[in-house]
Design a protein around this motif. Structure first.
Motif, PDB file in Angstrom:
ATOM      1  N   LYS A   1       0.820  -1.213   0.000  1.00 46.80           N
ATOM      2  CA  LYS A   1       0.000   0.000   0.000  1.00 46.80           C
ATOM      3  C   LYS A   1       0.854   1.265   0.000  1.00 46.80           C
ATOM      4  O   LYS A   1       0.578   2.228  -0.719  1.00 46.80           O
ATOM      5  CB  LYS A   1      -0.925  -0.008   1.209  1.00 46.80           C
TER       6      LYS A   1
ATOM      7  N   HIS B   1       0.787   4.239  -2.958  1.00 44.15           N
ATOM      8  CA  HIS B   1       0.398   5.626  -2.751  1.00 44.15           C
ATOM      9  C   HIS B   1       1.565   6.592  -2.962  1.00 44.15           C
ATOM     10  O   HIS B   1       1.358   7.749  -3.318  1.00 44.15           O
ATOM     11  CB  HIS B   1      -0.175   5.799  -1.339  1.00 44.15           C
TER      12      HIS B   1
ATOM     13  N   LEU C   1      -6.632  -0.426  -1.744  1.00 42.90           N
ATOM     14  CA  LEU C   1      -5.303  -0.179  -1.197  1.00 42.90           C
ATOM     15  C   LEU C   1      -5.269   0.953  -0.172  1.00 42.90           C
ATOM     16  O   LEU C   1      -4.221   1.318   0.312  1.00 42.90           O
ATOM     17  CB  LEU C   1      -4.336   0.139  -2.329  1.00 42.90           C
TER      18      LEU C   1
END
Length: 443
Positions: free
Chosen positions: A420, A424, A442
């Motif tokens: 994750k 990001h 996510l």
């Protein structure tokens, strides 16, 4: 007797890819093809199928939106669609032959082994230092009276006139896809399934849901049903079944599976190990005979028979034979899909295989209808994600009108082991499209 560095039997995706790679090394190559140059996929398989799928998906989506901003659903013109399809693909086999002929010798004819280094084709003998078998698969033949009346997937993909009623034998992806196509165009369709389920290699919850959706559009399913005899009745056919009474139909399609093209090769002459599942190879794609290899659908490996898999094997074998690569083949994450309506697609671990393994895996299901993208299409798709103990995504399965493209987006996440935080930190997607789905999972 002419001698070559490589003799390659077949010119489908696996062979074609390998020929192009070997040609860069200036190797002497002989390619022998008994059918259409290029094999099934570009001529009578996945390429023409996806061409037809464009119109089918548009027509069925317009039907789904009828009364929700669309006043009248689209109507398919099958004859026109087929005419345009044939115009596009009619020349592909000859063009493939021309392309191959630029880099190697070519023979159009049946070939068989004389010994471990010798092939006979068209009454001529040839020797190869290495021989690659890439002859692919063909539709499985029915062993019932009247089998001569059935058609196969190649026939359907060149069908000029739409039959009023079509009966499919089999519950695999070919039956589900082609049944979707013909029903969308206006045929009444019945699918005979030998067992109690369809699409055995897909997540069964979604396979069952696909059957429900197809039934809602009028497609009939008969489970645990097999044909026992087919007879002609004027311009129709009578299909006798192992249960229930006989059924009358206009067109019968054998979609009961595919079988490896090995019978005419005389593999025993070269002492090559094989079975009804295909040619046995090790993890280097080598047969039990040290100079003979097999790639593509003709092998007995328990992996999906897909064009990208065949081409991956060709690249691996080239690296192994020409670049000194010694590691066994290691397959990446493989995605696979069914071009029905809605679509089914999956990659990585199938949820069915870990349903009882709560200690090592977590399975979560996400509804897609909350996304504006799917709500606008009146879409009620479902996505199931398999996480491992470290919370990495290791498997995905989806049923929706865009499942195949959606699952393609997850494949690098699985294959590259992206967590994750990495996602990001490195990715900002176009919104509001697939981003709705990925970000929610996510987050």
């Amino acid at each position: 007797m002419k001698k070559y560095d490589y003799i390659i039997l077949g010119t489908g995706p696996a062979a074609y890819q390998l020929i192009k790679l070997l040609a860069t090394q200036h190797k002497s190559i002989l390619a022998i093809e008994s059918g259409l140059f290029g094999g099934t996929c570009p001529n009578v398989g996945c390429e023409p199928k996806i061409y037809l799928d464009g119109a089918v998906q548009a027509a069925l989506l317009s039907k789904q939106l009828e009364g929700h901003g669309i006043e009248q659903a689209a109507t398919m013109n099958w004859s026109q669609l087929m005419k345009e399809k044939k115009e596009r693909f009619a020349s592909w086999a000859n063009e493939t032959r021309k392309n191959i002929s630029k880099v190697c010798d070519v023979i159009n004819g049946s070939a068989h082994f004389i010994d471990r280094q010798t092939i006979e084709a068209n009454r001529h003998y040839f020797q190869g230092n290495k021989i690659i078998i890439a002859t692919g698969r063909r539709p499985h033949e029915l062993s019932i009276p009247g089998a001569k009346f059935v058609h196969d997937s190649s026939d359907v993909l060149s069908l000029n006139k739409l039959p009023e009623h079509v009966t499919f034998i089999g519950g695999g992806y070919i039956a589900m896809e082609l049944a979707t196509f013909l029903a969308a165009a206006g045929s009444q369709v019945t699918i005979l399934v030998r067992g109690d389920r369809v699409l055995r290699h897909f997540y069964q919850k979604y396979s069952r849901e696909l059957v429900v959706k197809m039934k809602e559009r009028g497609i009939q399913f008969k489970f645990e049903t097999e044909p026992t005899r087919i007879t002609q009745l004027s311009d129709k056919y009578v299909v006798e079944l192992n249960q229930d009474g006989p059924m009358v139909t206009d067109y019968v399609v054998n979609a009961s599976g595919r079988t490896p093209n090995i019978e005419k090769l005389d593999l025993s002459a070269a002492q090559i190990d094989y079975s009804t599942r295909g040619i046995d190879v090790d993890r280097h794609l080598q047969t039990n005979v040290n100079n003979i290899y097999a790639i593509g659908d003709v092998t007995s490996q328990d992996i999906p028979n897909l064009t990208p898999v065949a081409e991956f094997q060709a690249q691996y074998l080239f690296n192994s034979l020409e670049n000194g690569f010694t590691q066994p083949i290691n397959y990446p994450v493989i995605g696979t899909g069914v071009f029905a309506f809605p679509q089914l697609a999956q990659a990585g671990i199938n949820p069915d295989s870990v349903l009882e393994d709560g200690d090592n895996f977590e399975i979560k299901e996400y509804e897609l209808s909350q996304s504006s993208l799917y709500a606008g299409q009146k879409e009620k798709g479902l996505l199931t994600v398999v996480y491992d103990k470290a919370n990495y995504i290791v498997g995905v399965s989806e049923i929706s009108t865009s499942a195949i493209n959606d699952i393609n987006y997850f494949i690098p996440i699985i294959g590259l082991r992206i967590n994750k935080n990495e996602w990001h930190r490195n990715v900002l997607q176009i919104y509001p499209a697939l981003a709705d789905k990925i970000e929610g999972i996510l987050r």
